[in-house]
Design an enzyme around this catalytic site. Sequence first.
Site, mmCIF file in Angstrom:
data_model
loop_
_atom_site.group_PDB
_atom_site.id
_atom_site.type_symbol
_atom_site.label_atom_id
_atom_site.label_comp_id
_atom_site.label_asym_id
_atom_site.label_seq_id
_atom_site.Cartn_x
_atom_site.Cartn_y
_atom_site.Cartn_z
ATOM 1 N N GLN A 128 0.751 -1.202 -0.053
ATOM 2 C CA GLN A 128 0.027 0.153 -0.233
ATOM 3 C C GLN A 128 0.779 1.444 0.102
ATOM 4 O OE1 GLN A 128 -1.762 -1.071 3.973
ATOM 5 N NE2 GLN A 128 -1.562 1.044 4.442
ATOM 6 N N CYS A 134 -5.204 0.421 3.528
ATOM 7 C CA CYS A 134 -5.209 -0.838 3.809
ATOM 8 C C CYS A 134 -6.346 -1.322 3.340
ATOM 9 C CB CYS A 134 -4.862 -1.000 5.188
ATOM 10 S SG CYS A 134 -5.994 0.071 6.353
ATOM 11 N N HIS A 274 -6.315 -1.048 11.254
ATOM 12 C CA HIS A 274 -5.881 -1.610 10.041
ATOM 13 C C HIS A 274 -6.704 -2.681 9.651
ATOM 14 C CE1 HIS A 274 -2.816 -2.584 7.370
ATOM 15 N NE2 HIS A 274 -2.589 -3.868 8.004
#
Length: 328
Positions: A128, A134, A274
């Site tokens: 990324q 993410c 995340h």
Amino acid sequence: MKCLIVLLFTVYHVSALHPYSEQDEYDFKLWMSQFGKTYDIDEYYHRLQIFFENKGKIDHHNKGNHKFTMGLNQFSDLTFDEFRRSFLLTEPQNCSATKGNHVSSDGPYPDSVDWRTKGNYVTDVKNQGPCGSCWTFSTTGCLESVTAIATKKLLHLSEQQLVDCAQAFNNHGCNGGLPSQAFEYIKYNKGLMTEDDYPYTAHDGTCKFKADLAAAFVKDVINITKYDEMDMLDAVARHNPVSFAYEVTSDFMHYQSGVYTSTVCHNTTDTVNHAVLAVGYGNEKGLAYWIVKNSWGTNWGMKGYFFIERGKNMCGLAACSSYPLAMV
Ligand SMILES: *[C@@H]1O[C@H](CO)[C@@H](O)[C@H](O)[C@H]1NC(C)=O
Ligand SMILES: *[C@@H]1O[C@H](CO)[C@@H](O)[C@H](O)[C@H]1NC(C)=O
Ligand SMILES: *[C@@H]1O[C@H](CO)[C@@H](O)[C@H](O)[C@H]1NC(C)=O
């Protein structure tokens, strides 16, 4: 005598400012060349200091009795705060499928499942870069697998389209989003383009979606009831990989191998920062774990993957998980 005291003080003073040894500096230079890093002279000493502190944490951790090891990686010259600002979601996300629409069976389930070895269903680990995207990689990873399981064709799907175009569904490009909201966008947008047709830039841009190039489609979005880790297992065992979110804390940045466990991370919907993809699960010496695809390149963790303890909602991993139904 007086002279000796002054000298000792000087040596102590210098070593307090620069506590690293020649060996540490050698390690740092080796690491720099391994990861292609260059700095100007001021930055060099600043990064060497941070590297030295990180390496100390890693060595200390690896001497202890832990279920996972730490190691140097591309993040070893960053403080956790710098890492968090560039690579994680910094705002709380709206993830709260209080009651999901996944329909579970009663099992029984296999002891282990790995979608990477069941067929050509999982694309290579992507990177990324410095963008809080993410959630787009978790989304493409899941839809790639769901589509491949249905069609036997493994496509590489576009993260950048999600970064640039999915704002109407509470997503914010490089500033965060959620896989469930991205699946909703793909469903209503009627399609997601391929990586080749809409390449990744790691920056926010304007939407360049072309309907005639849409390559993958979502019929419906399946949310898993929050904190129901058994429903996640049911979905991974019977259907496909599943997108999930959890809280990354400072030790996770240095993860290298083994089953990640933490006593400091939180476990609720409001603390996840995340998003990743569960591609399977297993057990190691009685410790149950998830097999997880990350989006920090193949130099991080186990060729880009990590294991995390399963069955305890570790770091909130069961707080907001989802997957799409493919329209083929
Ligand atoms: C959460 O949802 C509210 C209402 O839909 C929205 O205004 C807000 O921007 C959302 N927050 C995030 C981080 O997506
Ligand atoms: C699934 O989650 C998304 C995003 O959080 C939400 O918009 C959608 O209504 C949910 N779907 C169901 C069936 O609950
Ligand atoms: C979070 O962890 C605490 C402490 O281990 C536990 O008591 C609680 O039930 C957990 N909450 C959830 C939602 O998993």
